[in-house]
Design an enzyme around this catalytic site. Structure first.
Site, PDB file in Angstrom:
ATOM      1  N   GLU A 213       0.924  -1.198  -0.039  1.00 50.73           N
ATOM      2  CA  GLU A 213      -0.082   0.209   0.030  1.00 50.73           C
ATOM      3  C   GLU A 213       0.913   1.199  -0.181  1.00 50.73           C
ATOM      4  O   GLU A 213       2.080   1.136   0.486  1.00 50.73           O
ATOM      5  CB  GLU A 213      -0.924   0.081   1.439  1.00 50.73           C
ATOM      6  CG  GLU A 213      -1.938  -0.907   1.266  1.00 50.73           C
ATOM      7  CD  GLU A 213      -2.747  -0.976   2.664  1.00 50.73           C
ATOM      8  OE1 GLU A 213      -3.554  -0.374   2.740  1.00 50.73           O
ATOM      9  OE2 GLU A 213      -2.300  -1.587   3.672  1.00 50.73           O
ATOM     10  N   HIS A 237      -6.122 -11.794   4.249  1.00 52.49           N
ATOM     11  CA  HIS A 237      -5.727 -11.907   2.795  1.00 52.49           C
ATOM     12  C   HIS A 237      -4.789 -12.745   2.189  1.00 52.49           C
ATOM     13  O   HIS A 237      -4.848 -13.449   1.130  1.00 52.49           O
ATOM     14  CB  HIS A 237      -5.617 -10.297   2.203  1.00 52.49           C
ATOM     15  CG  HIS A 237      -6.725  -9.358   2.898  1.00 52.49           C
ATOM     16  ND1 HIS A 237      -7.944  -9.617   2.827  1.00 52.49           N
ATOM     17  CD2 HIS A 237      -6.728  -8.203   3.248  1.00 52.49           C
ATOM     18  CE1 HIS A 237      -8.799  -8.756   3.067  1.00 52.49           C
ATOM     19  NE2 HIS A 237      -7.914  -7.953   3.512  1.00 52.49           N
TER      20      HIS A 237
END
Ligand SMILES: NC(=O)c1ccc[n+]([C@@H]2O[C@H](COP(=O)([O-])OP(=O)(O)OC[C@H]3O[C@@H](n4cnc5c(N)ncnc54)[C@H](OP(=O)(O)O)[C@@H]3O)[C@@H](O)[C@H]2O)c1
Length: 485
Positions: A213, A237
Protein backbone atom coordinates in the site's frame (compact mmCIF):
# COMPACT_ATOMS: atom_id res chain seq x y z
CA UNK A 1 -25.86 -14.51 -14.09
CA UNK A 2 -28.75 -15.74 -11.90
CA UNK A 3 -30.57 -12.88 -10.28
CA UNK A 4 -30.80 -13.18 -6.50
CA UNK A 5 -34.27 -13.47 -5.01
CA UNK A 6 -35.99 -10.45 -3.51
CA UNK A 7 -34.89 -10.07 0.07
CA UNK A 8 -34.32 -7.72 2.99
CA UNK A 9 -30.73 -6.58 3.40
CA UNK A 10 -30.05 -4.87 6.74
CA UNK A 11 -26.71 -3.04 7.08
CA UNK A 12 -25.60 -2.46 10.68
CA UNK A 13 -23.15 0.48 10.77
CA UNK A 14 -24.85 2.06 7.76
CA UNK A 15 -23.37 5.52 8.35
CA UNK A 16 -19.80 4.23 8.65
CA UNK A 17 -16.87 4.30 6.26
CA UNK A 18 -17.25 0.76 4.90
CA UNK A 19 -20.98 1.17 4.20
CA UNK A 20 -20.54 4.52 2.48
CA UNK A 21 -17.34 3.77 0.60
CA UNK A 22 -17.95 0.18 -0.48
CA UNK A 23 -21.36 -1.31 0.28
CA UNK A 24 -23.74 1.38 -0.98
CA UNK A 25 -21.70 2.09 -4.13
CA UNK A 26 -21.70 -1.68 -4.81
CA UNK A 27 -25.49 -1.85 -4.38
CA UNK A 28 -25.92 1.22 -6.60
CA UNK A 29 -23.93 -0.52 -9.36
CA UNK A 30 -25.78 -3.81 -8.96
CA UNK A 31 -29.08 -1.97 -9.19
CA UNK A 32 -27.92 -0.03 -12.25
CA UNK A 33 -26.87 -3.28 -13.94
CA UNK A 34 -30.26 -4.86 -13.21
CA UNK A 35 -28.70 -7.32 -10.74
CA UNK A 36 -30.66 -6.24 -7.67
CA UNK A 37 -34.17 -7.68 -7.62
CA UNK A 38 -36.71 -4.84 -7.61
CA UNK A 39 -38.34 -6.10 -4.40
CA UNK A 40 -35.03 -6.12 -2.51
CA UNK A 41 -35.00 -3.56 0.25
CA UNK A 42 -31.83 -2.21 1.83
CA UNK A 43 -32.25 -0.93 5.40
CA UNK A 44 -29.39 0.94 7.00
CA UNK A 45 -29.19 1.00 10.79
CA UNK A 46 -27.00 3.03 13.17
CA UNK A 47 -27.46 5.06 16.35
CA UNK A 48 -27.60 8.42 14.63
CA UNK A 49 -31.18 9.78 14.56
CA UNK A 50 -32.02 10.24 10.91
CA UNK A 51 -35.24 10.23 8.91
CA UNK A 52 -35.02 7.80 5.97
CA UNK A 53 -35.03 10.80 3.60
CA UNK A 54 -32.07 12.34 5.45
CA UNK A 55 -30.22 9.01 5.28
CA UNK A 56 -30.85 8.82 1.54
CA UNK A 57 -29.50 12.36 1.14
CA UNK A 58 -26.39 11.48 3.16
CA UNK A 59 -25.89 8.26 1.17
CA UNK A 60 -26.37 10.13 -2.12
CA UNK A 61 -23.76 12.72 -1.24
CA UNK A 62 -21.27 10.05 -0.08
CA UNK A 63 -21.86 7.84 -3.10
CA UNK A 64 -21.42 10.79 -5.42
CA UNK A 65 -18.04 11.46 -3.80
CA UNK A 66 -16.88 7.85 -3.80
CA UNK A 67 -18.24 6.85 -7.20
CA UNK A 68 -16.75 9.85 -9.01
CA UNK A 69 -17.38 9.60 -12.74
CA UNK A 70 -19.44 6.41 -12.25
CA UNK A 71 -22.14 8.39 -10.43
CA UNK A 72 -25.22 9.21 -12.47
CA UNK A 73 -28.02 11.24 -10.89
CA UNK A 74 -30.84 9.38 -12.66
CA UNK A 75 -29.42 5.98 -11.71
CA UNK A 76 -29.30 7.11 -8.09
CA UNK A 77 -32.92 8.33 -8.23
CA UNK A 78 -33.95 4.89 -9.53
CA UNK A 79 -32.04 3.11 -6.75
CA UNK A 80 -32.94 5.40 -3.84
CA UNK A 81 -36.52 4.13 -3.22
CA UNK A 82 -35.02 0.74 -2.25
CA UNK A 83 -33.01 2.39 0.52
CA UNK A 84 -34.44 2.76 4.06
CA UNK A 85 -33.12 3.60 7.50
CA UNK A 86 -33.88 2.72 11.14
CA UNK A 87 -32.26 4.30 14.19
CA UNK A 88 -31.06 1.55 16.52
CA UNK A 89 -28.46 1.01 19.23
CA UNK A 90 -27.00 -2.43 18.59
CA UNK A 91 -26.50 -3.00 22.33
CA UNK A 92 -30.03 -2.03 23.37
CA UNK A 93 -32.69 -4.69 22.69
CA UNK A 94 -35.50 -2.18 23.20
CA UNK A 95 -34.39 -0.18 20.15
CA UNK A 96 -34.90 -3.13 17.74
CA UNK A 97 -38.70 -2.67 17.66
CA UNK A 98 -38.88 -0.33 14.63
CA UNK A 99 -36.60 -2.63 12.62
CA UNK A 100 -38.68 -5.63 13.68
CA UNK A 101 -41.93 -3.91 12.66
CA UNK A 102 -40.51 -2.97 9.31
CA UNK A 103 -39.19 -6.48 8.57
CA UNK A 104 -42.32 -8.21 9.79
CA UNK A 105 -44.62 -5.96 7.77
CA UNK A 106 -42.93 -7.13 4.60
CA UNK A 107 -42.79 -10.71 5.79
CA UNK A 108 -39.87 -11.65 3.53
CA UNK A 109 -38.20 -14.57 5.21
CA UNK A 110 -35.03 -14.24 3.21
CA UNK A 111 -32.93 -11.75 5.18
CA UNK A 112 -29.30 -10.71 5.11
CA UNK A 113 -27.79 -8.97 8.14
CA UNK A 114 -24.53 -7.27 7.19
CA UNK A 115 -22.51 -6.43 10.32
CA UNK A 116 -20.43 -3.45 9.19
CA UNK A 117 -19.59 -2.47 12.77
CA UNK A 118 -16.82 -3.17 15.25
CA UNK A 119 -16.71 -6.92 16.11
CA UNK A 120 -17.31 -6.01 19.77
CA UNK A 121 -20.96 -5.44 18.76
CA UNK A 122 -21.48 -8.76 16.95
CA UNK A 123 -22.57 -10.73 20.02
CA UNK A 124 -25.16 -8.12 21.03
CA UNK A 125 -26.48 -7.77 17.50
CA UNK A 126 -26.94 -11.53 17.03
CA UNK A 127 -28.56 -11.97 20.44
CA UNK A 128 -30.88 -9.00 20.00
CA UNK A 129 -31.90 -10.10 16.51
CA UNK A 130 -32.67 -13.53 17.94
CA UNK A 131 -34.65 -12.14 20.87
CA UNK A 132 -36.64 -9.92 18.52
CA UNK A 133 -37.48 -13.08 16.52
CA UNK A 134 -35.88 -11.67 13.37
CA UNK A 135 -33.57 -14.57 12.47
CA UNK A 136 -35.42 -16.88 10.09
CA UNK A 137 -34.15 -20.20 8.75
CA UNK A 138 -33.37 -18.37 5.50
CA UNK A 139 -31.45 -15.53 7.15
CA UNK A 140 -27.73 -14.96 6.60
CA UNK A 141 -25.20 -12.89 8.49
CA UNK A 142 -22.18 -11.23 6.89
CA UNK A 143 -19.16 -10.37 9.03
CA UNK A 144 -16.08 -8.32 8.23
CA UNK A 145 -12.54 -8.91 9.36
CA UNK A 146 -10.87 -8.54 11.78
CA UNK A 147 -12.60 -11.41 13.56
CA UNK A 148 -10.59 -11.28 16.77
CA UNK A 149 -6.94 -10.52 17.46
CA UNK A 150 -5.80 -14.11 18.07
CA UNK A 151 -7.11 -17.68 17.96
CA UNK A 152 -8.89 -17.48 21.30
CA UNK A 153 -10.70 -14.19 20.62
CA UNK A 154 -11.72 -15.32 17.13
CA UNK A 155 -13.15 -18.52 18.67
CA UNK A 156 -15.13 -16.42 21.13
CA UNK A 157 -16.61 -14.25 18.37
CA UNK A 158 -17.41 -17.31 16.26
CA UNK A 159 -19.06 -18.98 19.26
CA UNK A 160 -21.16 -15.89 19.88
CA UNK A 161 -22.36 -15.70 16.28
CA UNK A 162 -22.71 -19.47 16.11
CA UNK A 163 -25.21 -19.45 18.99
CA UNK A 164 -27.79 -17.86 16.70
CA UNK A 165 -26.65 -18.65 13.15
CA UNK A 166 -25.72 -22.03 11.69
CA UNK A 167 -22.29 -22.13 9.97
CA UNK A 168 -24.08 -22.38 6.60
CA UNK A 169 -25.69 -18.98 7.34
CA UNK A 170 -22.40 -17.20 8.19
CA UNK A 171 -20.56 -15.27 5.43
CA UNK A 172 -17.07 -14.20 6.53
CA UNK A 173 -15.89 -11.70 3.96
CA UNK A 174 -12.39 -11.62 2.60
CA UNK A 175 -12.77 -9.12 -0.20
CA UNK A 176 -9.61 -10.27 -1.96
CA UNK A 177 -11.47 -13.47 -2.86
CA UNK A 178 -14.07 -11.35 -4.66
CA UNK A 179 -11.51 -9.83 -7.00
CA UNK A 180 -11.86 -10.81 -10.64
CA UNK A 181 -8.21 -11.92 -11.17
CA UNK A 182 -8.40 -14.24 -8.15
CA UNK A 183 -11.45 -15.96 -9.58
CA UNK A 184 -9.69 -16.02 -12.91
CA UNK A 185 -6.82 -17.86 -11.31
CA UNK A 186 -9.31 -20.60 -10.40
CA UNK A 187 -10.68 -20.55 -13.95
CA UNK A 188 -7.19 -20.69 -15.49
CA UNK A 189 -6.04 -23.48 -13.22
CA UNK A 190 -9.08 -25.69 -13.32
CA UNK A 191 -10.74 -24.75 -16.62
CA UNK A 192 -7.67 -25.54 -18.76
CA UNK A 193 -5.31 -28.47 -19.14
CA UNK A 194 -2.37 -26.16 -19.73
CA UNK A 195 -1.37 -25.13 -16.23
CA UNK A 196 -2.27 -27.94 -13.88
CA UNK A 197 0.50 -30.36 -14.95
CA UNK A 198 3.06 -27.57 -14.31
CA UNK A 199 1.54 -26.40 -11.05
CA UNK A 200 3.86 -28.34 -8.72
CA UNK A 201 7.29 -28.56 -7.18
CA UNK A 202 8.88 -30.14 -10.24
CA UNK A 203 8.14 -27.02 -12.33
CA UNK A 204 7.59 -24.14 -9.89
CA UNK A 205 10.64 -22.57 -8.26
CA UNK A 206 8.94 -20.12 -5.90
CA UNK A 207 5.72 -18.19 -5.39
CA UNK A 208 5.55 -14.54 -4.29
CA UNK A 209 2.43 -12.87 -2.95
CA UNK A 210 2.64 -9.11 -2.39
CA UNK A 211 0.00 -6.68 -1.13
CA UNK A 212 1.70 -3.26 -0.92
CA UNK A 213 0.00 0.00 0.00
CA UNK A 214 0.96 3.62 -0.49
CA UNK A 215 -1.22 4.64 2.42
CA UNK A 216 -0.04 4.94 5.99
CA UNK A 217 -2.39 4.40 8.92
CA UNK A 218 -4.45 7.53 8.12
CA UNK A 219 -6.89 8.29 10.94
CA UNK A 220 -6.83 4.69 12.21
CA UNK A 221 -3.59 4.86 14.22
CA UNK A 222 -5.27 3.61 17.38
CA UNK A 223 -6.84 0.56 15.68
CA UNK A 224 -3.74 -0.19 13.63
CA UNK A 225 -1.34 -0.01 16.53
CA UNK A 226 -3.26 -2.79 18.30
CA UNK A 227 -3.38 -4.83 15.11
CA UNK A 228 -0.29 -4.59 12.87
CA UNK A 229 0.30 -5.99 9.41
CA UNK A 230 0.48 -9.66 10.41
CA UNK A 231 -3.01 -9.71 11.94
CA UNK A 232 -4.51 -7.15 9.56
CA UNK A 233 -3.28 -8.61 6.26
CA UNK A 234 -1.38 -11.88 6.52
CA UNK A 235 -3.82 -13.82 8.70
CA UNK A 236 -6.64 -13.04 6.29
CA UNK A 237 -5.90 -11.84 2.75
CA UNK A 238 -2.41 -13.22 2.13
CA UNK A 239 -3.14 -16.68 3.51
CA UNK A 240 -6.38 -16.86 1.54
CA UNK A 241 -4.50 -15.97 -1.66
CA UNK A 242 -1.86 -18.59 -0.81
CA UNK A 243 -4.63 -21.18 -0.43
CA UNK A 244 -6.11 -20.32 -3.82
CA UNK A 245 -2.70 -20.76 -5.48
CA UNK A 246 -1.72 -23.92 -3.64
CA UNK A 247 -4.90 -25.94 -3.14
CA UNK A 248 -5.47 -29.25 -4.91
CA UNK A 249 -8.05 -29.26 -7.71
CA UNK A 250 -11.41 -29.50 -5.93
CA UNK A 251 -13.89 -32.11 -7.16
CA UNK A 252 -16.40 -29.31 -7.78
CA UNK A 253 -16.71 -25.58 -7.30
CA UNK A 254 -19.23 -25.98 -4.49
CA UNK A 255 -18.50 -24.11 -1.28
CA UNK A 256 -17.49 -26.85 1.10
CA UNK A 257 -15.48 -28.79 -1.45
CA UNK A 258 -13.37 -25.69 -2.23
CA UNK A 259 -13.09 -24.75 1.44
CA UNK A 260 -12.02 -28.28 2.38
CA UNK A 261 -9.12 -27.97 -0.07
CA UNK A 262 -8.10 -24.56 1.27
CA UNK A 263 -8.20 -25.91 4.81
CA UNK A 264 -5.84 -28.76 3.87
CA UNK A 265 -3.29 -26.17 2.71
CA UNK A 266 -3.59 -24.14 5.91
CA UNK A 267 -3.04 -27.31 7.91
CA UNK A 268 -0.04 -28.28 5.77
CA UNK A 269 1.75 -24.95 6.34
CA UNK A 270 4.93 -25.67 8.23
CA UNK A 271 4.73 -23.94 11.63
CA UNK A 272 7.14 -21.04 12.13
CA UNK A 273 8.11 -20.96 15.77
CA UNK A 274 11.11 -20.52 18.09
CA UNK A 275 14.37 -19.78 16.23
CA UNK A 276 12.59 -19.97 12.87
CA UNK A 277 10.59 -16.83 13.61
CA UNK A 278 13.59 -14.54 13.18
CA UNK A 279 15.06 -16.62 10.34
CA UNK A 280 11.89 -16.83 8.22
CA UNK A 281 10.11 -13.58 8.94
CA UNK A 282 10.97 -9.90 8.67
CA UNK A 283 8.96 -7.23 10.42
CA UNK A 284 9.41 -3.58 9.63
CA UNK A 285 8.13 -0.16 10.57
CA UNK A 286 8.19 2.85 8.26
CA UNK A 287 10.06 6.01 9.08
CA UNK A 288 9.54 9.37 7.38
CA UNK A 289 10.07 9.42 3.64
CA UNK A 290 8.23 10.37 0.48
CA UNK A 291 5.32 8.87 -1.44
CA UNK A 292 5.02 10.00 -5.05
CA UNK A 293 7.36 12.90 -4.28
CA UNK A 294 5.37 14.13 -1.25
CA UNK A 295 6.97 13.96 2.22
CA UNK A 296 5.15 11.71 4.70
CA UNK A 297 5.74 11.22 8.44
CA UNK A 298 7.09 8.07 10.02
CA UNK A 299 4.80 5.58 11.78
CA UNK A 300 5.84 6.78 15.25
CA UNK A 301 4.84 10.35 14.34
CA UNK A 302 1.34 9.30 13.21
CA UNK A 303 -1.66 10.44 15.25
CA UNK A 304 -2.64 8.08 18.10
CA UNK A 305 0.47 5.91 17.69
CA UNK A 306 2.57 5.61 20.90
CA UNK A 307 6.10 7.00 20.34
CA UNK A 308 7.69 3.71 21.44
CA UNK A 309 5.35 1.43 19.46
CA UNK A 310 6.77 -1.91 18.24
CA UNK A 311 3.84 -2.57 15.91
CA UNK A 312 4.89 -3.79 12.47
CA UNK A 313 3.73 -1.95 9.36
CA UNK A 314 5.58 -4.40 7.10
CA UNK A 315 5.91 -8.18 7.09
CA UNK A 316 7.74 -10.59 4.83
CA UNK A 317 7.53 -14.33 5.47
CA UNK A 318 9.03 -17.39 3.88
CA UNK A 319 6.24 -19.95 4.15
CA UNK A 320 6.53 -23.62 3.26
CA UNK A 321 3.83 -26.18 2.57
CA UNK A 322 4.55 -29.71 3.68
CA UNK A 323 2.70 -31.76 1.10
CA UNK A 324 3.68 -33.76 -1.99
CA UNK A 325 2.84 -31.02 -4.45
CA UNK A 326 4.73 -28.16 -2.80
CA UNK A 327 7.50 -29.61 -0.61
CA UNK A 328 10.62 -27.48 -1.07
CA UNK A 329 8.88 -24.59 -2.89
CA UNK A 330 9.06 -21.37 -0.86
CA UNK A 331 5.97 -19.16 -0.78
CA UNK A 332 7.10 -15.62 -0.02
CA UNK A 333 4.43 -13.40 1.52
CA UNK A 334 4.93 -9.64 1.78
CA UNK A 335 2.71 -6.78 2.80
CA UNK A 336 3.36 -3.27 3.99
CA UNK A 337 2.19 0.29 4.33
CA UNK A 338 3.93 3.28 2.76
CA UNK A 339 5.54 1.11 0.11
CA UNK A 340 7.07 2.24 -3.14
CA UNK A 341 4.06 1.16 -5.19
CA UNK A 342 0.42 0.39 -4.59
CA UNK A 343 0.43 -3.19 -5.77
CA UNK A 344 -1.30 -6.50 -5.15
CA UNK A 345 -0.03 -9.46 -7.13
CA UNK A 346 0.73 -13.15 -7.13
CA UNK A 347 3.85 -14.23 -9.02
CA UNK A 348 4.51 -17.86 -9.93
CA UNK A 349 8.16 -18.27 -10.92
CA UNK A 350 8.79 -21.43 -12.90
CA UNK A 351 12.07 -23.32 -12.90
CA UNK A 352 14.59 -22.94 -15.68
CA UNK A 353 14.78 -25.67 -18.35
CA UNK A 354 17.23 -28.43 -17.39
CA UNK A 355 19.46 -27.73 -20.39
CA UNK A 356 20.70 -24.27 -21.47
CA UNK A 357 20.77 -24.68 -25.28
CA UNK A 358 20.62 -21.00 -26.14
CA UNK A 359 23.01 -18.20 -25.37
CA UNK A 360 21.25 -16.02 -22.97
CA UNK A 361 21.36 -12.66 -21.42
CA UNK A 362 18.00 -13.14 -19.74
CA UNK A 363 16.67 -13.09 -16.20
CA UNK A 364 16.92 -16.08 -13.94
CA UNK A 365 13.18 -16.84 -13.85
CA UNK A 366 12.57 -17.77 -17.44
CA UNK A 367 8.83 -18.35 -17.19
CA UNK A 368 6.67 -16.36 -14.88
CA UNK A 369 2.97 -15.94 -14.36
CA UNK A 370 1.82 -12.69 -12.77
CA UNK A 371 -1.73 -12.34 -11.51
CA UNK A 372 -2.17 -8.68 -10.66
CA UNK A 373 -5.10 -7.40 -8.62
CA UNK A 374 -3.90 -3.82 -8.16
CA UNK A 375 -3.46 -1.23 -9.59
CA UNK A 376 -4.83 -2.88 -12.75
CA UNK A 377 -6.39 -6.35 -13.01
CA UNK A 378 -4.34 -8.44 -15.40
CA UNK A 379 -2.89 -11.89 -15.86
CA UNK A 380 0.50 -11.98 -17.58
CA UNK A 381 2.60 -14.91 -18.70
CA UNK A 382 6.28 -14.35 -19.45
CA UNK A 383 7.91 -16.68 -21.99
CA UNK A 384 11.22 -16.64 -23.79
CA UNK A 385 11.06 -16.14 -27.56
CA UNK A 386 13.65 -15.72 -30.28
CA UNK A 387 14.49 -12.16 -31.07
CA UNK A 388 14.10 -11.46 -34.81
CA UNK A 389 17.47 -11.50 -36.57
CA UNK A 390 20.14 -13.78 -37.91
CA UNK A 391 21.36 -15.03 -34.52
CA UNK A 392 19.34 -17.13 -32.12
CA UNK A 393 19.01 -14.90 -29.11
CA UNK A 394 16.16 -15.19 -26.65
CA UNK A 395 14.25 -12.41 -25.02
CA UNK A 396 11.40 -12.49 -22.52
CA UNK A 397 8.03 -11.63 -24.05
CA UNK A 398 4.81 -11.08 -22.18
CA UNK A 399 1.48 -12.66 -23.09
CA UNK A 400 -1.01 -10.37 -21.47
CA UNK A 401 -4.48 -11.71 -20.76
CA UNK A 402 -6.23 -8.37 -20.73
CA UNK A 403 -9.61 -9.64 -19.69
CA UNK A 404 -11.22 -6.20 -19.65
CA UNK A 405 -10.25 -5.75 -23.29
CA UNK A 406 -11.28 -9.29 -24.26
CA UNK A 407 -14.72 -9.31 -22.68
CA UNK A 408 -15.45 -5.59 -22.80
CA UNK A 409 -18.14 -5.82 -20.15
CA UNK A 410 -18.08 -3.89 -16.90
CA UNK A 411 -16.29 -6.02 -14.33
CA UNK A 412 -17.88 -6.41 -10.92
CA UNK A 413 -15.96 -4.86 -8.04
CA UNK A 414 -15.10 -7.28 -5.23
CA UNK A 415 -17.91 -6.07 -2.95
CA UNK A 416 -20.46 -6.23 -5.78
CA UNK A 417 -19.51 -9.81 -6.52
CA UNK A 418 -19.53 -10.82 -2.86
CA UNK A 419 -22.85 -9.09 -2.15
CA UNK A 420 -24.34 -10.94 -5.12
CA UNK A 421 -23.03 -14.22 -3.71
CA UNK A 422 -24.49 -13.46 -0.27
CA UNK A 423 -27.85 -12.66 -1.83
CA UNK A 424 -27.72 -15.85 -3.92
CA UNK A 425 -26.62 -17.91 -0.93
CA UNK A 426 -23.30 -18.98 -2.47
CA UNK A 427 -20.62 -19.51 0.20
CA UNK A 428 -17.73 -20.54 -2.06
CA UNK A 429 -15.83 -17.25 -1.76
CA UNK A 430 -16.37 -16.87 1.99
CA UNK A 431 -14.12 -18.13 4.73
CA UNK A 432 -15.30 -21.04 6.89
CA UNK A 433 -14.70 -21.04 10.62
CA UNK A 434 -12.16 -23.86 10.57
CA UNK A 435 -10.14 -22.10 7.85
CA UNK A 436 -10.10 -18.89 9.83
CA UNK A 437 -9.01 -20.66 12.98
CA UNK A 438 -6.30 -22.63 11.15
CA UNK A 439 -4.96 -19.30 9.83
CA UNK A 440 -4.85 -17.87 13.35
CA UNK A 441 -3.16 -21.02 14.63
CA UNK A 442 -0.40 -20.54 12.02
CA UNK A 443 0.27 -16.84 12.69
CA UNK A 444 0.09 -17.07 16.49
CA UNK A 445 3.59 -18.56 17.05
CA UNK A 446 5.00 -15.77 14.85
CA UNK A 447 3.30 -13.16 17.03
CA UNK A 448 4.68 -14.91 20.12
CA UNK A 449 8.19 -15.07 18.67
CA UNK A 450 8.13 -11.35 17.92
CA UNK A 451 6.79 -10.54 21.38
CA UNK A 452 9.63 -12.47 23.00
CA UNK A 453 12.36 -11.00 20.76
CA UNK A 454 14.39 -8.08 22.11
CA UNK A 455 14.73 -6.52 18.62
CA UNK A 456 12.43 -3.77 17.48
CA UNK A 457 10.91 -3.95 13.97
CA UNK A 458 13.46 -2.98 11.31
CA UNK A 459 13.01 0.56 10.06
CA UNK A 460 12.41 1.26 6.39
CA UNK A 461 12.00 4.57 4.65
CA UNK A 462 8.47 5.36 3.49
CA UNK A 463 8.29 4.99 -0.28
CA UNK A 464 10.62 1.96 -0.51
CA UNK A 465 10.02 -1.80 -0.72
CA UNK A 466 10.59 -2.33 3.01
CA UNK A 467 13.68 -3.23 5.09
CA UNK A 468 16.74 -4.64 3.33
CA UNK A 469 16.28 -7.87 5.31
CA UNK A 470 13.24 -8.59 3.16
CA UNK A 471 15.57 -8.95 0.16
CA UNK A 472 17.95 -11.12 2.15
CA UNK A 473 15.08 -13.50 2.91
CA UNK A 474 15.10 -14.36 -0.79
CA UNK A 475 18.71 -13.71 -1.78
CA UNK A 476 19.90 -16.28 0.78
CA UNK A 477 18.24 -18.86 -1.54
CA UNK A 478 19.55 -17.16 -4.70
CA UNK A 479 16.15 -15.54 -5.40
CA UNK A 480 14.82 -12.00 -5.59
CA UNK A 481 11.50 -10.22 -5.41
CA UNK A 482 9.60 -9.78 -8.65
CA UNK A 483 10.40 -6.06 -9.05
CA UNK A 484 14.13 -6.87 -8.92
CA UNK A 485 13.97 -9.44 -11.74
N1 LIG B 1 -13.67 0.80 6.39
C1 LIG B 1 -13.14 -0.18 5.70
O1 LIG B 1 -12.68 -0.03 4.56
C2 LIG B 1 -13.11 -1.57 6.28
C3 LIG B 1 -12.46 -2.59 5.55
C4 LIG B 1 -12.46 -3.89 6.07
C5 LIG B 1 -13.09 -4.13 7.28
N2 LIG B 1 -13.69 -3.12 7.97
C6 LIG B 1 -14.36 -3.45 9.23
O2 LIG B 1 -15.75 -3.14 9.08
C7 LIG B 1 -16.28 -2.65 10.31
C8 LIG B 1 -16.86 -1.25 10.10
O3 LIG B 1 -15.82 -0.38 9.72
P1 LIG B 1 -16.02 1.16 9.39
O4 LIG B 1 -14.71 1.63 8.90
O5 LIG B 1 -17.22 1.36 8.54
O6 LIG B 1 -16.29 1.77 10.85
P2 LIG B 1 -16.86 3.21 11.21
O7 LIG B 1 -16.64 4.18 10.11
O8 LIG B 1 -16.34 3.53 12.57
O9 LIG B 1 -18.45 2.97 11.31
C9 LIG B 1 -19.05 2.28 12.36
C10 LIG B 1 -20.53 2.27 12.15
O10 LIG B 1 -21.13 1.55 13.23
C11 LIG B 1 -22.16 2.36 13.80
N3 LIG B 1 -22.26 2.03 15.23
C12 LIG B 1 -21.31 2.18 16.18
N4 LIG B 1 -21.79 1.79 17.38
C13 LIG B 1 -23.06 1.38 17.16
C14 LIG B 1 -24.08 0.87 18.00
N5 LIG B 1 -23.89 0.69 19.32
N6 LIG B 1 -25.26 0.54 17.44
C15 LIG B 1 -25.48 0.71 16.10
N7 LIG B 1 -24.55 1.18 15.26
C16 LIG B 1 -23.36 1.52 15.79
C17 LIG B 1 -21.72 3.79 13.55
O11 LIG B 1 -22.81 4.70 13.55
P3 LIG B 1 -23.36 5.44 14.90
O12 LIG B 1 -22.15 5.95 15.60
O13 LIG B 1 -24.28 6.47 14.39
O14 LIG B 1 -24.07 4.39 15.66
C18 LIG B 1 -21.18 3.64 12.13
O15 LIG B 1 -22.25 3.63 11.22
C19 LIG B 1 -15.12 -2.68 11.31
O16 LIG B 1 -15.15 -3.89 12.00
C20 LIG B 1 -13.89 -2.61 10.41
O17 LIG B 1 -12.75 -3.16 11.03
C21 LIG B 1 -13.72 -1.84 7.50
Amino acid sequence: MTLPAELDLVIFGATGDLAMRKLLPALYHLHGDGLLATGTRVTGVARERLEPSAYRALAQQQCETHLGKDYQGQRWQDFAPQLHYCTLDARDAATYAPLARSLEQRDRLERVFYLSTAPSLFADICRNLHEAGLITARSRVVVEKPLGHDLESSRQINDQIGRYFHESQIYRIDHYLGKEPVQNLLALRFGNMLFEPLWRRECVRDVQITVAEHLGVEARGDFYDKTGALRDMVQSHLLQLLCIVAMEPPASISADVVRDEKLKILRALRPIRGQDVMAKTVRGQYRAGAIEGQPVPGYLEEEAVPPDSRTETFVAIKAEIDNWRWAGVPFFLRTGKRMQEKLAEIVINFREPPLAMFEAPYGSAANRMVIRMQPEETVEMYLLAKQPGDVVQLRPVCLNLDLAETFRTRRLEAYERLLMDVMRGNLTLFVRRDEQEAAWAWVEPIMEGWRAAPERPRLYTAGTWGPAASNTLLSSSGLSWHEEL
